[in-house]
Design an enzyme around this catalytic site. Structure first.
Site, PDB file in Angstrom:
ATOM      1  N   ASP A 221     -40.857  18.060  -2.335  1.00 34.82           N
ATOM      2  CA  ASP A 221     -41.108  17.851  -3.760  1.00 34.82           C
ATOM      3  C   ASP A 221     -39.745  17.577  -4.386  1.00 34.82           C
ATOM      4  OD1 ASP A 221     -41.507  18.057  -6.459  1.00 34.82           O
ATOM      5  OD2 ASP A 221     -42.235  20.114  -6.442  1.00 34.82           O
TER       6      ASP A 221
ATOM      7  N   LYS B 180     -34.232  12.035 -11.685  1.00 32.27           N
ATOM      8  CA  LYS B 180     -35.570  11.474 -11.466  1.00 32.27           C
ATOM      9  C   LYS B 180     -36.025  10.618 -12.654  1.00 32.27           C
ATOM     10  CE  LYS B 180     -40.100  13.176  -9.993  1.00 32.27           C
ATOM     11  NZ  LYS B 180     -40.751  14.378  -9.467  1.00 32.27           N
TER      12      LYS B 180
ATOM     13  N   GLU C 177     -47.929  13.754  -6.901  1.00 29.51           N
ATOM     14  CA  GLU C 177     -47.759  15.206  -7.019  1.00 29.51           C
ATOM     15  C   GLU C 177     -49.066  15.950  -7.288  1.00 29.51           C
ATOM     16  OE1 GLU C 177     -44.424  15.161  -9.689  1.00 29.51           O
ATOM     17  OE2 GLU C 177     -43.153  14.502  -8.035  1.00 29.51           O
TER      18      GLU C 177
ATOM     19  N   ASP D 117     -50.060  18.601 -14.506  1.00 30.19           N
ATOM     20  CA  ASP D 117     -48.738  18.770 -13.896  1.00 30.19           C
ATOM     21  C   ASP D 117     -47.662  18.399 -14.913  1.00 30.19           C
ATOM     22  OD1 ASP D 117     -46.442  18.691 -12.413  1.00 30.19           O
ATOM     23  OD2 ASP D 117     -47.231  17.437 -10.797  1.00 30.19           O
TER      24      ASP D 117
END
Ligand code: AMP
Length: 596
Positions: free
Chosen positions: A8, A70, A169, A191
């Site tokens: 992850d 990210k 994810e 999420d």
């Protein structure tokens, strides 16, 4: 062959796991924690520190310490205006170019920085598992677009990792959840991490994981809530002292940390005291920042952010053609779902009385990725994943509109073919504009690049028939191929302007990253030798002082001379000399032990 890792690669934290002995096992990123801060710090001589070691540099060396990378993966500079404002490091590039990050006098692409994180996670895993781990499943937000997915795959390649699969994810989270809780049900996965927000509706049952619809926002995450707190307290400080603390990178970094801590506490308490001592200097002396923030005010200043979450829940239900009542379970993933208001918004939207918090929101995504690794390496059978594309793909038509070839939420992998021809006589080439998005006007979508078909044999308009295949693979990445129907010849297809990198560049970057990793390892060995030498010097000096007389003056003198040499070697940082002295000390100690 080593096991496939599940990684992850988060905005704030990253986690690595592996499928082992019939279940996902989270590997320890450090002796203290299962999660590794997604932070990389660069020194002037090219040295790098990663994770917790880099976090300590965030305040002292903010311009050269990269976090939230990210948010820049696969992005062009003109797509990250809001992000650029909140990070202390510099971004470079032309508006339409892939973002570059300027640190320590060098330029890095976001995949290069992410590769440093991946290489560290790989190292941690190899150390714990005692085997080479050069294959991984890496997770991305479901709402990541083609370029962002490609950039993630590039990061893996630069780190010397074969990316077996890129998985969304929320799908990974559902996999981890569903493998533990058997039984048919509809699941909503909410999420909300540090920089991205994803929603997925899924149907689970009989080992099948079917994604019905996804929606999200890759510009929304915990960082945005932190920023609201920073602005409240910094504005208050500005009003009182006429100093904008946000302008000093070091003060901003401390403010950010304080804001994040306050936000975390407000998830469990009604009010919090924010305190940042010595944040600025005024002509009258140092100034301290003090502010009391309660949850009601925090939620009020973030109302539009919560509103976006509410709207996305409505949208994803609409896309899946489901009423809120059809959702049996709401699973919360990502650290930011600890905010009570996020939970109530989700409960209202999905008509749920409670949200499922039984899974660890920080680790469930990596666990799901590891489970997919288990499936891919054949350790887990009878599990079927059916994911969807989070964006639509198409081309610009003659009226400058988007002609959608693959709509959003189409199950993947998928291939769609379309035949193109020439609008004028004897035309030797045609240009096709490939788009990603859902907007009607072509220009409102993301241009993936111009796709140029050349070498078409001369013929009247409309006669050549070129079949173009748009394929979205299981990673959600678009591949385009073309075939001239008359000759059956495959056409060379190039999509320019994707911001991606080619094979040669990737290899070059991989070599550079490996060299940096080696340099880091060498620096660590050097540091460990130095620590060892310093400890030996200190211990032996003490020992000699109290017990020297036991070995007689001659032997004691030999020890003393060696210790003096060792001291000099440490001062001059001479590794070779340190090693020689340590060896000599060992020999002397051995001689003494034998004599005794
Ligand atoms: P992730 O990317 O899933 O690791 O999520 C990290 C984000 O979760 C960061 O923005 C954190 O500030 C946020 N977070 C962690 N714990 C809490 C909490 N107790 N309340 C609110 N946000 C939190």
């Amino acid at each position: 062959m080593g096991k496939i890792l599940g990684i992850d690669l988060g905005t704030t934290n990253s986690v690595v796991a592996v499928y082992d002995n019939g279940k996902a096992r989270i590997l320890q990123a450090s002796p203290q924690s299962n999660t590794m801060p997604s932070v990389v710090s660069f020194g002037a001589k090219g040295e790098q520190s990663v994770g917790a070691a880099a976090v300590t540099q965030q305040v002292t060396n903010p311009e050269n310490t990269v976090y939230s990378v990210k948010r820049f993966m696969g992005r062009r500079l003109n797509e990250v205006a809001s992000e650029e404002r909140i990070v202390p490091y510099k971004l470079l590039g032309k508006p339409d170019d892939q973002v570059k990050i300027a640190v320590a006098g060098r330029k890095f692409t976001p995949p290069q920085v992410s590769a440093v994180l991946l290489a560290e996670l790989r190292r941690v895993a190899e150390e714990e598992l005692g085997e080479v781990c050069d294959r991984a499943v890496i997770t991305v937000p479901a709402y990541f677009n083609d370029a962002q997915r490609q950039a993630t795959a590039d990061a893996g390649a630069i780190a010397g990792i074969t990316v077996e699969r890129i998985i969304n994810e929320p799908t990974a989270a559902a996999l981890a959840y569903g493998v533990e809780h058997r039984g048919a049900r509809n699941l909503a996965v909410v999420d909300l991490g540090g920089g991205t927000f994803d929603l997925s509706l899924m149907k689970l049952g009989d080992g099948k994981f079917e994604v019905l619809a996804v929606h999200g926002n890759t510009h929304l995450g915990g960082d945005d809530f932190d920023q609201r707190i920073i602005d409240i307290v910094a504005d208050d400080f500005l009003r009182t002292h006429q100093i904008d603390a946000r302008e000093d990178p070091m003060a901003l970094q401390r403010l950010k940390q304080a804001a994040r801590d306050a936000k975390g506490e407000l998830s469990f308490r009604e009010s919090v005291e924010i305190s940042v001592p010595y944040i600025a200097i005024s002509p009258d002396g140092p100034l301290h920042l003090q502010y009391n923030l309660n949850r009601e005010r925090f939620e009020a200043v973030c109302d539009d952010l919560f509103g976006e979450i509410r709207e996305a829940c409505r949208r994803v239900l609409y896309d899946a053609s489901l009423p809120g009542e059809a959702i049996d379970e709401v699973v919360m993933v990502g650290g930011s779902t600890r905010m009570p208001r996020v939970q109530t918004v989700a409960m209202e939207a999905f008509k749920a009385e409670a949200v499922n918090k039984s899974t660890n929101p920080d680790e469930v995504v990596a666990a799901g990725a590891a489970i997919l690794g288990g499936i891919l390496q054949g350790d887990l059978i009878n599990v079927h994943l059916m994911d969807v594309t989070s964006h639509g793909f198409g081309v610009t038509d003659a009226r400058a509109r988007m002609e959608t070839l693959i709509p959003k939420n189409t199950p993947i992998p998928v291939t769609v073919k379309k035949t193109f021809s020439t609008p004028t006589d004897n035309q030797r080439s045609v240009s096709i504009n490939v788009l990603e998005g859902e907007k009607t006007k072509a220009q409102d979508n993301r241009a993936l690049g111009v796709f140029r078909l050349s070498g078409i044999p001369k013929a009247p308009a409309g006669v050549p028939r070129i079949e173009v295949s748009f394929n979205i693979d299981a990673n959600g990445i678009l591949n385009v191929t073309a075939r001239d129907e008359a000759s059956g010849r495959e056409q060379q297809v190039t999509i320019s302007g994707t911001g991606g990198i080619d094979e040669e560049e990737r290899e070059q970057l991989r070599l550079e990253a490996a060299a940096a990793q080696e340099q880091k390892a060498a620096a660590e060995v050097e540091l460990s030798l130095r620590n060892h030498a310093e400890r030996a010097l200190h211990t032996m000096q003490g020992w000699l002082q109290y017990h020297g007389r036991l070995i007689g003056p001659k032997a004691a003198q030999k020890f003393e001379i060696t210790l003096l040499k060792l001291q000099k070697a440490i001062a001059a940082n001479k590794a070779h000399h340190m090693k020689q002295c340590l060896k000599k000390l060992d020999e002397l100690a051995e001689l003494y032990r034998k004599a005794a």
